[in-house]
Design a protein around this motif. Structure first.
Motif, mmCIF file in Angstrom:
data_model
loop_
_atom_site.group_PDB
_atom_site.id
_atom_site.type_symbol
_atom_site.label_atom_id
_atom_site.label_comp_id
_atom_site.label_asym_id
_atom_site.label_seq_id
_atom_site.Cartn_x
_atom_site.Cartn_y
_atom_site.Cartn_z
ATOM 1 N N ASN A 139 -0.964 1.177 21.783
ATOM 2 C CA ASN A 139 -1.645 2.353 22.314
ATOM 3 C C ASN A 139 -0.817 3.136 23.316
ATOM 4 O O ASN A 139 -1.351 3.936 24.093
ATOM 5 C CB ASN A 139 -3.000 1.971 22.892
ATOM 6 N N ILE A 152 -4.385 -1.385 27.572
ATOM 7 C CA ILE A 152 -5.167 -1.798 26.408
ATOM 8 C C ILE A 152 -4.209 -2.417 25.388
ATOM 9 O O ILE A 152 -3.155 -1.838 25.094
ATOM 10 C CB ILE A 152 -5.881 -0.580 25.780
ATOM 11 N N PHE A 193 -4.177 -3.116 33.725
ATOM 12 C CA PHE A 193 -3.543 -3.720 32.549
ATOM 13 C C PHE A 193 -3.733 -2.781 31.361
ATOM 14 O O PHE A 193 -4.798 -2.179 31.208
ATOM 15 C CB PHE A 193 -4.195 -5.079 32.257
ATOM 16 N N LYS A 211 3.004 5.761 18.285
ATOM 17 C CA LYS A 211 2.825 5.705 19.744
ATOM 18 C C LYS A 211 3.796 4.713 20.368
ATOM 19 O O LYS A 211 4.396 4.975 21.407
ATOM 20 C CB LYS A 211 1.371 5.316 20.083
ATOM 21 N N GLU A 230 -5.123 9.558 30.691
ATOM 22 C CA GLU A 230 -6.250 10.480 30.758
ATOM 23 C C GLU A 230 -7.578 9.740 30.709
ATOM 24 O O GLU A 230 -7.742 8.823 29.906
ATOM 25 C CB GLU A 230 -6.199 11.451 29.565
ATOM 26 N N PRO A 231 -8.520 10.139 31.520
ATOM 27 C CA PRO A 231 -9.816 9.480 31.443
ATOM 28 C C PRO A 231 -10.507 9.813 30.137
ATOM 29 O O PRO A 231 -10.243 10.849 29.521
ATOM 30 C CB PRO A 231 -10.601 10.054 32.622
ATOM 31 N N TYR A 232 -11.383 8.927 29.752
ATOM 32 C CA TYR A 232 -12.065 9.056 28.495
ATOM 33 C C TYR A 232 -13.318 9.911 28.647
ATOM 34 O O TYR A 232 -14.049 9.803 29.612
ATOM 35 C CB TYR A 232 -12.453 7.661 28.009
ATOM 36 N N THR A 254 -7.775 -3.956 35.972
ATOM 37 C CA THR A 254 -7.945 -2.969 34.891
ATOM 38 C C THR A 254 -6.825 -1.934 34.864
ATOM 39 O O THR A 254 -6.926 -0.941 34.143
ATOM 40 C CB THR A 254 -9.325 -2.285 34.966
ATOM 41 N N VAL A 281 -1.225 2.365 32.636
ATOM 42 C CA VAL A 281 -2.538 2.957 32.852
ATOM 43 C C VAL A 281 -2.714 4.106 31.871
ATOM 44 O O VAL A 281 -1.907 5.028 31.851
ATOM 45 C CB VAL A 281 -2.677 3.519 34.285
ATOM 46 N N PRO A 282 -3.745 4.049 31.029
ATOM 47 C CA PRO A 282 -3.970 5.201 30.149
ATOM 48 C C PRO A 282 -4.074 6.456 31.013
ATOM 49 O O PRO A 282 -4.885 6.503 31.942
ATOM 50 C CB PRO A 282 -5.305 4.874 29.470
#
Lengths: 454, 454
Positions: free
Chosen positions: A58, A156, A154, A334, A357-359, A152, A354-355
């Protein structure tokens, strides 16, 4: 009305709160009680450490990571007898007792000298998955960038990420270029297929028991409720509970829901019927029927045995599992993009763990028909349709329904396979243990596995 | 990582906390959003009030109580055309729109002029169950003894208690000595059988759709997890949340779990597939796949629409439902003992609405074999085996599995029935809506019901 079940939870919170004042980041482990299936193993495993990063499906990456593992039997001179065992969601590498940890493992009677996976013939390896909490790098590990626990932050991960980490162990520690078999049940069945999918030339045989080739929306829904319940525990604190009271209530509730999905109605009909725990007492809102006390006990036993964040990440990895062509292509894109970026700069300035963009939530409908989706899966799975694959399904399983097992066999066969595809189904006349059959009905699961491994 | 789902919950708690400062005991009702199935009805129903006590199956009693009801069509001169509709767990008496409440009801298109339950022929009555929150006496009602809200001082009730309250309405308001039919789905199916069981000479025909003759341990387990999740919400406060922030998080989570049990995997395969809500965004631990946003929405919609304590009590009543001979005999004994005590003293000194002894948990195994248990049910159900009964089951239902439907028909038939027992089963080729089929596939449920009612 009395609420002994709530009294008990509140007492545990208080006890944990007291013990947190003397301990630091460690997760307290209370006595597990009877009926242990997965044991909390802090020692007895070996560690493979990779100083090279792992790039994730991801888009994130881990700059370095560790994989905990245990072995049984001997690697032969030809290095062609390695059997890799993959675990389900919450299991450790401790599939079987061994000199460094003599406690029974979760597949104790399945693996061993003369057993279904025969350690006289095979060199058996089992790892703790990436994202887990039994030694391998996961959310409760420290980020080498700053020494803090990931929680969190961490990234995905996916099941395919897990098996790519395992492969580094196989290559670098054992120097095995082709494993004899990739074997697993439940999420282990996913890994088993995923390992072969990622490295088709490095696996001889594949065994998938009560697994699937892609997660079904119903299974996602069942795991969703568990995650939501856990995340709603005020003690979860968005993942940053380390050093404080862990979200033991949310973990207990999540495990109770999970337990309902692991077994079957007919089993409980025989085991508990409509018996109440104490028929002389008036009915209560706390556990009352025998089946309720069973669930309560199962939740209680688990609530401090596993890290809450690991549960969330590994559960999510299961949802994301999908060997369809389109899904795997996106993942590869990706991953490659992150790797190229990393290679060109010899690092990445901002942390991609850390992703970014917020979901944003959105309600909608499926954009792909089941037929298109199946074709996509068929294309994806064609990568391993020349392999020998044993698929075992259990009719009483509601979490990985038997038609998902047939789906694996069907898509493999429809790809003009040249491999030896075998499909076994255990009917309700054989096992009413549902999804947990692979832990409980060894004498029915075992023979086809032994014969297939050859 | 961002957690919009938790942000939302926290904002709602804050909003509710603010509104609690200006409101008193009322439950705030927020906008329900789209896809309403059960409407929050505060007006439009009539009330039957009993000043005589109702003695309950588990030994408690209510000194007085109210039953909310609505009617459609006209009672004929012979008073032999009354059809009593029973609701599922969370529904109100508002089965259909009527002049005092023009909002669509939960069986809007099933009942009406020329519809499957034809109001040109029948006088249709629907009540809110005892223990509910839509007008009938329940945990959110005030105890006449002290003017305080019952909360969890409310006695444990059963489905048979519910129908005994309904019968008082039928006799005292409509002066009907024999109803034409007792019709219901889900918990309504339980009530439908229970009404006939309690008053076999006062019912002509019985329709049970997706119901059962006794709750199965698996269904108990599924409801158990919902109750435990709700009771673990710190805002539940052991039932005494009135006037404060209601346990909306626990209610939302409980409804999400319930929704999983109300539908089926194949439906979601078609409806949501493996689609994510927004594929351009990275995966998240908050709702991410379409099926998750659906569940989230279903929970959100319900969380303030129903009283949390009512959910617990009515859910528990479903668990306790069992028309077996031994269970009904015990209930009769307990009820009679309370009634005799009440008659002799013209009151009871201590309040029996609180179960006197706290419950003690115990783990054990079934003491009765499935065969003995079935024999017990057969004996119990013999009380109504001379009646005309229509049983409808849905193959995709996991909450009230189709074999439970067959069980009703089987035990009725094995009792040398003289009644007209009809059994219809909707296969997965007809409906994939699972337990909710009775709300969604009216054109498949309707014809056998219409034909049976005559």
């Amino acid at each position: 009305m009395a609420f002994p079940c709530l009294d008990k939870l509140e007492k545990k919170t208080q006890d944990l709160s007291n013990s947190c004042n003397i301990e630091d980041d460690n997760i307290s482990s209370l006595d597990a009680g009877p009926e242990p299936s997965y044991s909390y193993v802090q020692t007895g495993f070996k560690l493979y450490k990779s100083d090279k990063p792992i790039f994730l499906d991801n888009g994130g990456y881990l700059p370095e990571y560790e994989v905990a593992y245990e072995t049984w039997g001997q690697l032969n001179a030809a290095k062609d007898n390695l059997v890799l065992i993959h675990t389900g969601l919450s299991a450790s590498s401790h599939a079987k007792s061994q000199p460094d940890n003599t406690k029974p493992g979760w597949w104790e009677d399945f693996i061993g000298s003369g057993k279904y996976i025969d350690t006289d013939k095979y060199f058996v390896v089992c790892t703790n998955v990436l994202g887990g909490c039994y030694g391998s790098t996961g959310p409760s590990s420290r980020d080498p960038a700053n020494g803090e626990i990931y929680a969190t932050r961490f990234p995905i991960i996916t099941v395919n990420d897990m098996v790519r980490a395992q492969r580094e162990l196989i290559r670098n520690v054992f120097e095995v270029s082709k494993i004899h078999a990739s074997v697993g049940a439940s999420m282990g069945g996913m890994q088993s297929l995923a390992y072969a999918w990622e490295f088709p030339d490095e696996v001889n045989k594949i065994v998938s028991i009560s697994g699937c080739a892609r997660s079904h929306p119903y299974s996602i829904a069942l795991r969703h409720t568990q995650r939501q319940v856990l995340m709603s525990d005020p003690n979860w604190k968005r993942g940053f509970y380390y050093g404080g009271v862990p979200p033991h209530v949310g973990m207990k509730l999540a495990r109770e829901i999970a337990t309902v999905t692991y077994r079957s109605g007919p089993e409980w009909e025989y085991r508990f019927g409509r018996n109440r725990a104490d028929d002389s007492r008036p009915p209560a809102l706390c556990p009352d029927f025998l089946v309720e006390t069973y669930l309560d006990h199962a939740g209680e036993k688990f609530c401090l045995e596993y890290d809450a964040n690991s549960l969330l990440y590994v559960s999510k990895a299961m949802d994301l599992f999908d060997l369809s062509s389109s899904n795997r292509s996106k993942a590869l894109q990706k991953r490659t993009a992150t790797e190229q970026s990393w290679n060109s700069q010899n690092n990445i300035s901002e942390s991609h763990s850390v992703p970014p963009e917020p979901y944003k939530e959105k309600v909608g409908s499926a954009t792909v028909t089941p037929e298109e989706s199946l074709e996509d899966l068929r294309n994806g799975i064609s990568k391993i349709s020349h392999k020998d694959v044993l698929v075992i399904g259990v009719e009483s399983d509601i979490l990985f329904p038997v038609w998902q097992q047939r789906e694996i066999a069907d898509v493999l066969m429809q790809n003009n396979t040249t491999g030896d595809i075998r499909y076994f189904e255990l009917g309700t006349n054989i096992s009413n243990y549902g999804h947990d059959t692979f832990l409980l009905s060894l004498d029915h699961i075992g023979p086809p596995v032994r014969d297939f491994l050859g």
